[in-house]
Design an enzyme around this catalytic site. Sequence first.
Site, PDB file in Angstrom:
ATOM      1  N   TYR A  70       0.844  -1.216   0.000  1.00  0.00           N
ATOM      2  CA  TYR A  70       0.000   0.000   0.000  1.00  0.00           C
ATOM      3  C   TYR A  70       0.875   1.260   0.000  1.00  0.00           C
ATOM      4  O   TYR A  70       1.064   1.896   1.045  1.00  0.00           O
ATOM      5  CB  TYR A  70      -0.904   0.017   1.237  1.00  0.00           C
ATOM      6  N   TRP A  99      -3.873   6.403   2.539  1.00  0.00           N
ATOM      7  CA  TRP A  99      -5.241   5.881   2.654  1.00  0.00           C
ATOM      8  C   TRP A  99      -5.990   6.676   3.719  1.00  0.00           C
ATOM      9  O   TRP A  99      -5.389   7.083   4.722  1.00  0.00           O
ATOM     10  CB  TRP A  99      -5.217   4.410   3.069  1.00  0.00           C
ATOM     11  N   ASN A 100      -7.260   6.854   3.513  1.00  0.00           N
ATOM     12  CA  ASN A 100      -8.075   7.733   4.344  1.00  0.00           C
ATOM     13  C   ASN A 100      -8.098   7.327   5.834  1.00  0.00           C
ATOM     14  O   ASN A 100      -7.566   8.051   6.687  1.00  0.00           O
ATOM     15  CB  ASN A 100      -9.487   7.752   3.740  1.00  0.00           C
ATOM     16  N   GLY A 158     -13.916  -0.207   3.748  1.00  0.00           N
ATOM     17  CA  GLY A 158     -12.647  -0.538   4.405  1.00  0.00           C
ATOM     18  C   GLY A 158     -12.571  -1.996   4.821  1.00  0.00           C
ATOM     19  O   GLY A 158     -11.556  -2.455   5.321  1.00  0.00           O
ATOM     20  N   ASP A 188     -12.935  -4.864   2.836  1.00  0.00           N
ATOM     21  CA  ASP A 188     -13.030  -5.202   1.424  1.00  0.00           C
ATOM     22  C   ASP A 188     -13.800  -6.475   1.040  1.00  0.00           C
ATOM     23  O   ASP A 188     -14.652  -6.435   0.175  1.00  0.00           O
ATOM     24  CB  ASP A 188     -11.631  -5.306   0.825  1.00  0.00           C
ATOM     25  N   TYR A 211      -8.275 -12.131   5.362  1.00  0.00           N
ATOM     26  CA  TYR A 211      -8.588 -10.701   5.324  1.00  0.00           C
ATOM     27  C   TYR A 211      -9.777 -10.328   6.224  1.00  0.00           C
ATOM     28  O   TYR A 211      -9.647 -10.384   7.424  1.00  0.00           O
ATOM     29  CB  TYR A 211      -8.829 -10.351   3.853  1.00  0.00           C
ATOM     30  N   TRP A 212     -10.928  -9.945   5.666  1.00  0.00           N
ATOM     31  CA  TRP A 212     -12.053  -9.514   6.497  1.00  0.00           C
ATOM     32  C   TRP A 212     -13.097 -10.621   6.676  1.00  0.00           C
ATOM     33  O   TRP A 212     -14.229 -10.345   7.032  1.00  0.00           O
ATOM     34  CB  TRP A 212     -12.707  -8.265   5.902  1.00  0.00           C
ATOM     35  N   GLU A 252      -0.632  -6.559   9.577  1.00  0.00           N
ATOM     36  CA  GLU A 252      -1.849  -5.883   9.101  1.00  0.00           C
ATOM     37  C   GLU A 252      -3.079  -6.406   9.842  1.00  0.00           C
ATOM     38  O   GLU A 252      -3.953  -5.640  10.227  1.00  0.00           O
ATOM     39  CB  GLU A 252      -1.963  -6.140   7.587  1.00  0.00           C
TER      40      GLU A 252
HETATM   41  C1  GLC Z   1      -7.078  -2.752   2.724  1.00  0.00           C
HETATM   42  C2  GLC Z   1      -8.056  -2.673   3.892  1.00  0.00           C
HETATM   43  C3  GLC Z   1      -8.481  -1.222   4.077  1.00  0.00           C
HETATM   44  C4  GLC Z   1      -7.238  -0.353   4.293  1.00  0.00           C
HETATM   45  C5  GLC Z   1      -6.215  -0.564   3.180  1.00  0.00           C
HETATM   46  C6  GLC Z   1      -4.883   0.094   3.486  1.00  0.00           C
HETATM   47  O1  GLC Z   1      -7.667  -2.400   1.531  1.00  0.00           O
HETATM   48  O2  GLC Z   1      -9.159  -3.479   3.692  1.00  0.00           O
HETATM   49  O3  GLC Z   1      -9.347  -1.095   5.157  1.00  0.00           O
HETATM   50  O4  GLC Z   1      -7.579   0.972   4.396  1.00  0.00           O
HETATM   51  O5  GLC Z   1      -5.970  -1.925   2.982  1.00  0.00           O
HETATM   52  O6  GLC Z   1      -4.379  -0.361   4.703  1.00  0.00           O
END
Ligand code: GLC
Length: 422
Positions: free
Chosen positions: A25, A29-30, A155, A157, A345-346, A389
């Site tokens: 990443y 990111w927000n 967030g 995903d 992940y989620w 993460e």
């Molecule tokens: C993934 C996560 C998201 C987060 C991003 C950067 O896309 O699902 O929530 O903001 O990574 O960490």
Amino acid sequence: MQQAAVNILTANDRGGFTIPTSRLYPYQWNWDSAFAALGFARFDRLRAWTEIEMLFAAQWNNGMVPHIIFRSNDPDYFPGPDVWQSGTEPASSGHSQPPVATSVVRWLLENNAPEDREHAEHLFPKMLAYHRWFHNHRDPDNTGLVATIHPWESGRDNCPDWDSGLNGMDVDPDLGDYVRRDTSHVDASERPNQFQYDRFLTIIKVGRECQWNSQELYRKGPFLMVDPGIQFILLRADRDLLAMAREFGRPETELQEISAWIEKSSAASEKLWNEQARAYCALDLRSGHMSDAMTSASMLALYAKAGSDEHRNQLMERAGEILQEVKYAFPSWDPTHPKFEAKRYWRGPVWAIMNYMIARGLEEHNNLPMAQRVREDTEKLISQAGYFEYFDPLTGEGCGGDDFTWTAAVQLAIESNAKESN
Ligand code: GLC
């Protein structure tokens, strides 16, 4: 102070904004940035404010604060600015993310320092415009339920919450070939699958083609669901915004506008209550289908003080049962449900940022033992596995990217909250 956490924030600093982790990443990111600010605040107040100010510097004219801000073009990441085509400066993605930034701003005022207040007052009109965007553009019929047009906006995903919306849409036949980058940095078995990714990109294509017109996406976009995460994080942020509006002596019309959002959203949140799951769940506005299991986002009803007392008490009871099924709190999906996957992940793993908000909500409901369990588990996961993460709730294994900004930030924030309550 955990020096290792400080080092991670410092290493991920790209000059006023922080990336979540290198390679996987590489942009701002927000909601990651909002949490980063919370971490920075523990050792560099000014740097914390810069993080939030740079986030709001990318605010769109319509008030939206995008989910990714591309200040460079990094070939390690896909989909990059050329895929989103936001047409903005700086380039960004075309939708938002949970608006936790406002609540972080309020938390930064906890010391009553005049310099902090100055930053917050300066940011106030931008925060108000952001909240207006959510209420007007993601809820144009003023129902009190704020929609989300892409699972990435939530967030969370690939949470099973989105299966209904994704199953109900078609993949664009002209999507073409593309190369995912995420799976070359981390294990594919821990990431969203191809079925989901094709749909994620289809929504982006539709957004790009209508130049991210929110009316069009709300009325005719391929995906429209209500995320309990965004609903509750926004409601909490509205409450924080109102407190700051009072504190800063903002005009009465603004106070009324924000109060009306709070009232409406809190009552409408009841529509997300799922009796069978004994939790607030995601709602597919296209099909009317509701997801059927408790998630870590369901728990944020406490943090938001959403819905009825009775349902929030039932939620805590159900949470107690869920916690007996896992070694570490709080799983992102009900571990007794067939869709649970401990490392994907989620769809099961524990996320430190969710734990941070969940613990705050539990504490505010006087459920101190559960709040303590959530905090202690978070600390244990990080100290045993490292700054990952996310984590497997059954074994504690760290998954996804390492040296992760928000995991480091949450550790610093928890540490300092613990000191304050001693
Ligand atoms: C993934 C996560 C998201 C987060 C991003 C950067 O896309 O699902 O929530 O903001 O990574 O960490």
